[in-house]
Scaffold this active site. Structure first.
Site, short mmCIF file in Angstrom:
data_model
loop_
_atom_site.label_atom_id
_atom_site.label_comp_id
_atom_site.label_asym_id
_atom_site.label_seq_id
_atom_site.Cartn_x
_atom_site.Cartn_y
_atom_site.Cartn_z
N CYS A 2 0.86 -1.18 0.00
CA CYS A 2 0.00 0.00 0.00
C CYS A 2 0.91 1.24 0.00
CB CYS A 2 -0.93 0.09 1.20
SG CYS A 2 -2.16 -1.22 1.26
N ARG A 27 4.12 -0.60 -4.84
CA ARG A 27 3.74 -1.05 -3.50
C ARG A 27 2.41 -1.80 -3.50
NH1 ARG A 27 6.81 1.96 0.32
NH2 ARG A 27 5.37 1.47 2.00
N TRP A 79 -2.51 -2.77 -1.66
CA TRP A 79 -2.18 -4.19 -1.71
C TRP A 79 -3.05 -4.80 -0.62
CZ3 TRP A 79 -0.23 -7.86 1.70
CH2 TRP A 79 0.18 -9.07 1.13
N ASN A 105 -1.93 2.67 5.35
CA ASN A 105 -0.99 1.61 4.96
C ASN A 105 -0.66 0.88 6.26
OD1 ASN A 105 1.23 0.08 4.11
ND2 ASN A 105 2.63 1.81 4.36
N GLY A 106 -0.84 -0.43 6.29
CA GLY A 106 -0.52 -1.17 7.51
C GLY A 106 -1.70 -2.03 7.93
N GLU A 513 16.32 -19.49 -5.59
CA GLU A 513 15.98 -18.21 -6.21
C GLU A 513 15.38 -18.42 -7.60
OE1 GLU A 513 15.49 -15.38 -5.20
OE2 GLU A 513 15.72 -14.04 -6.90
N LYS A 517 11.73 -17.03 -8.58
CA LYS A 517 11.51 -16.13 -9.72
C LYS A 517 10.43 -16.70 -10.63
CE LYS A 517 12.85 -13.06 -8.84
NZ LYS A 517 13.55 -12.80 -7.64
N GLU A 520 6.94 -16.44 -8.98
CA GLU A 520 6.46 -15.05 -8.85
C GLU A 520 5.88 -14.49 -10.13
OE1 GLU A 520 10.13 -13.10 -7.40
OE2 GLU A 520 8.79 -12.21 -5.93
N HIS A 536 15.62 -38.36 -1.40
CA HIS A 536 14.97 -38.54 -0.09
C HIS A 536 13.49 -38.15 -0.13
CE1 HIS A 536 18.78 -39.53 1.67
NE2 HIS A 536 19.32 -38.43 1.17
N LYS A 633 6.31 -4.63 -4.24
CA LYS A 633 7.78 -4.52 -4.18
C LYS A 633 8.27 -4.37 -2.74
CE LYS A 633 11.75 -3.89 -6.30
NZ LYS A 633 12.23 -5.15 -6.83
O1 M6R Z 1 12.73 -5.52 0.17
P1 M6R Z 1 13.17 -6.87 0.63
O2 M6R Z 1 14.43 -7.30 0.01
O3 M6R Z 1 13.22 -6.97 2.11
O4 M6R Z 1 12.02 -7.84 0.15
C1 M6R Z 1 11.97 -9.17 0.59
C2 M6R Z 1 11.01 -9.96 -0.23
O5 M6R Z 1 9.72 -9.46 -0.09
C3 M6R Z 1 11.39 -9.92 -1.72
O6 M6R Z 1 12.67 -10.41 -1.91
C4 M6R Z 1 10.41 -10.75 -2.56
O7 M6R Z 1 10.60 -12.10 -2.32
C5 M6R Z 1 10.59 -10.35 -4.00
N1 M6R Z 1 9.33 -10.31 -4.66
C6 M6R Z 1 11.53 -11.21 -4.73
O8 M6R Z 1 11.53 -11.09 -6.11
#
Ligand code: M6R
Length: 638
Positions: A2, A27, A79, A105-106, A513, A517, A520, A536, A633
């Site tokens: 947000c 955001r 958000w 926001n929060g 990672e 990716k 996401e 396993h 983000k």
């Molecule tokens: O701003 P930050 O690095 O603390 O964010 C942490 C995660 O929210 C962030 O890495 C998230 O997993 C991303 N969408 C990764 O692409």
């Protein structure tokens, strides 16, 4: 998570708010809204509120159709936490008489009990959000105050909001307007970022600096629990006890470049490409440039802009982070242990807070967050700080180190030792160049520790540094090659439902990672495993429909990874390899070739095909690569 933008001054507020919200769109993009107050010919305030589901463009269309005038206004980008992402849950929320508008926001943790009380008093709620309790409560407080004979004024609104925030639990940033005081805005912040911008003839308020950068460079970040009254004439700032605060604003130091895609189809692709350049800058800034042996011995291999105290007396390291930042931290942990000989634990910040390990002396705590605003990470760091202070024993290290791309963020304001990864604005929600930037920060730190502790012979460390200097060149070539290659193989993933990523040792976090990716941005289920763990359990998943992406680079686990890949092939899995061209990697159905580098440095290259493959799979599916569904983000709620 947000975003809030508010404006009061001599200019029409709506265009400023919409421009500010555009910069905050990262955001959240579930819905957006705006409320402005104009004064009519009789001097009476009139509130206009517009809301739209989905992206900001939908709100702009409404604004173009219906308009929203006035010199005072608030805006929001959402958000969703409480309530579906539809228009009725979009902010601003109003009180029953549409006199008060609030953006938040929060999370208001005690909203249920507050809502029940209000409902018993006859208040009708129009949304499922926690935020809606605020305008109703402010309205009640204002009524009480006015009954006591106090005339409508900005100060009255301030007192009402002060009373309301003293009853709410949770973390929030909020902005409130009242139709009876078009010359006043009240904003408040508790464990959620809010910054006041001092413009020319106007005051602005936003959740993040880029939103203010287009208007002013004079920024006053609000501290924990502060509340402020903004009028066209100035700011009154109060702490949570109601005491007036006086501070000089900071001069914004970040570059206020307007994010531009240049000729790239998506920000994410542009940001993947930028990694060669940001790495070249890192090499230039931090690595010892000299080749003469004497000079190399006399000057550190890596020069970091952090205090020496960070390195002193460290016996253990613990790293707190979330998501991609945690994956970078796992590689950091590997480097600290294997290169510098320092026992290291890496925690999910969200877990650490509720099950921290016993406190040990001489432990350096590192918080890693590209945004510097992740609530889980900030809360875990604050809790650790409190635990250390409670010990009141100097062997427990009070000093913490933050690694971020946003030194001006909440993290930067709370921690004095900051390692700035300096990779420039990252717009794509999926982290790419900030991940590589975090990795480089860890290489710098681990090499500095290793050199100071002499954990490896100096010539070995020097050889690593020399190889790191070649990295920009490798990356530039690799990104171009893999962009084309990954675009051409993305078609193999059209109907895929699951993908398995395998890696070992220093490349295990790259498998994690790669899987993150893909999940996401392409919405394909993916999981990363240490290659040796397949047998396993996870191997039961494999058949011809599940592609396996295996990171196989020369080093201590190369043969083992190749054997693990063979095991997958024997189960008919389509095998995609990430490794050097050679006899060992011939077993892969598709090879994404990586130049032969020292295993230490390999993650800095193996990450590239992971990013590009996810990108091309998602782009081919026609998905919104830069703003994937349900994500934001910067995650400012716990
Ligand atoms: O701003 P930050 O690095 O603390 O964010 C942490 C995660 O929210 C962030 O890495 C998230 O997993 C991303 N969408 C990764 O692409």
């Amino acid at each position: 998570m947000c975003g809030i933008f508010a404006s009061i001054g001599s200019r029409e507020a709506a265009p400023l708010i919409l421009a500010g919200l555009r910069q905050l769109e990262y955001r959240g993009y579930d819905s957006s809204g705006i409320a402005t107050i104009k004064v009519d010919d009789q001097g009476i305030g009139q509130l206009t509120c517009l809301k739209a589901k989905g992206k900001l463009d939908n709100l702009i269309l409404k604004y173009e159709k219906f308009g929203a005038t006035g010199l005072c206004g608030i805006g929001h980008i959402r958000w969703a936490t409480h309530g579906r992402p539809d228009e009725r849950n979009a902010h601003p929320h109003l009180d029953g008489e549409s006199q008060i508008a609030v953006v938040l926001n929060g999370i208001i943790e005690n909203y249920q009990s507050l809502k029940e009380i209000l409902e018993k008093q006859g208040v009708v709620f129009l949304s499922d959000t926690d935020a809606e309790v605020i305008p109703h409560q402010v309205a009640q407080e204002l009524k009480c105050l006015q009954k006591e004979g106090q005339p409508a004024s900005g100060h009255l609104l301030l007192i009402a909001v002060q009373r309301v925030v003293s009853c709410i639990k949770g973390n929030y940033a909020l902005a409130v307007t009242w139709v009876k005081t078009p010359e006043a805005l009240v904003v408040a912040s508790k464990q959620a970022p809010l910054l006041i911008g001092l413009g020319a003839g106007e005051f602005l308020c936003a959740s993040d600096t880029p939103a203010l950068a287009g208007f002013t460079r004079n920024i006053l970040p609000m501290n924990e629990g502060e509340i402020a009254l903004l009028t066209p004439l100035g700011i009154e700032l109060y702490d949570d006890k109601g005491d007036r605060q006086y501070r000089v604003p900071n001069l914004l130091s970040i570059d206020d470049q307007i994010a531009d895609k240049r000729n790239f189809r998506h920000f994410m692709l542009k940001e993947i490409y930028e990694q060669a350049e940001t790495t070249a800058l890192w090499v230039d800034r931090y690595l010892n440039k000299t080749d003469s042996i004497t000079d190399v011995v006399n000057q550190p291999l890596v020069s970091l802009k952090i205090k020496d105290t960070v390195f002193e007396g460290v016996e253990r390291i613990q790293i707190l982070a979330c998501g991609t930042s945690r994956h970078a931290s796992l590689i950091g942990g590997y480097l600290f242990e294997q290169l510098a000989g320092i026992p290291t634990s890496v925690f999910y910040a969200s877990e650490f807070r509720y099950s921290p390990p016993p406190l040990l002396p001489n432990t350096l705590t590192i918080g890693v967050t590209q945004s510097g605003e992740t609530a889980d990470t900030l809360a875990a760091l604050a809790m650790e700080q409190q635990r250390v202070q409670a010990k009141n024993d100097s062997t427990f290290m009070a000093c913490q180190l933050g690694i971020t791309n946003r030194p001006e963020s909440s993290l930067g304001r709370r921690i004095s030792n900051i390692l700035n990864i300096e990779v420039g604005t990252e717009v794509g929600v999926a982290a790419t160049k900030t991940f590589l930037g975090q990795l480089l920060a860890f290489y710098s730190l681990a090499l500095s520790f290793a050199e100071r502790r002499e954990s490896l012979p100096h010539y070995e460390l020097k050889a690593l540094v020399d190889e790191l200097k070649q990295l920009p060149h490798y990356l530039e070539k690799l990104i171009k090659e893999h962009d084309q290659l990954c675009a051409s193989i993305a078609c193999h993933f059209s109907d895929v439902k699951d993908v398995v990523f395998l890696g070992r040792g220093i490349n295990y976090p790259i498998a994690l990672e790669g899987a993150l990716k893909l999940k996401e941005i392409s919405y394909i289920h993916a999981a990363g495993y240490p290659a040796g763990e397949m047998k396993h359990g996870p191997i039961a998943l494999l058949d011809a429909s599940v592609p396996v992406i295996s990171i196989a680079v020369p080093g201590i686990v190369f043969d083992k990874v190749i054997s693990n890949a063979q095991e997958a092939k024997a189960r008919d899995a389509k095998l995609i390899g990430v490794g050097p061209i050679g006899p060992e990697t011939q077993l892969f159905d598709i090879l994404l070739p990586i130049p032969k580098v020292s295993e230490w440095l390999s993650p800095l290259l193996t990450i590239i095909p992971m990013q590009l493959l996810s990108y091309h799979i998602a782009a081919r599916r026609g998905l919104d690569v830069d703003q994937p569904r349900n994500l934001a983000k910067s995650v400012t709620v716990e």
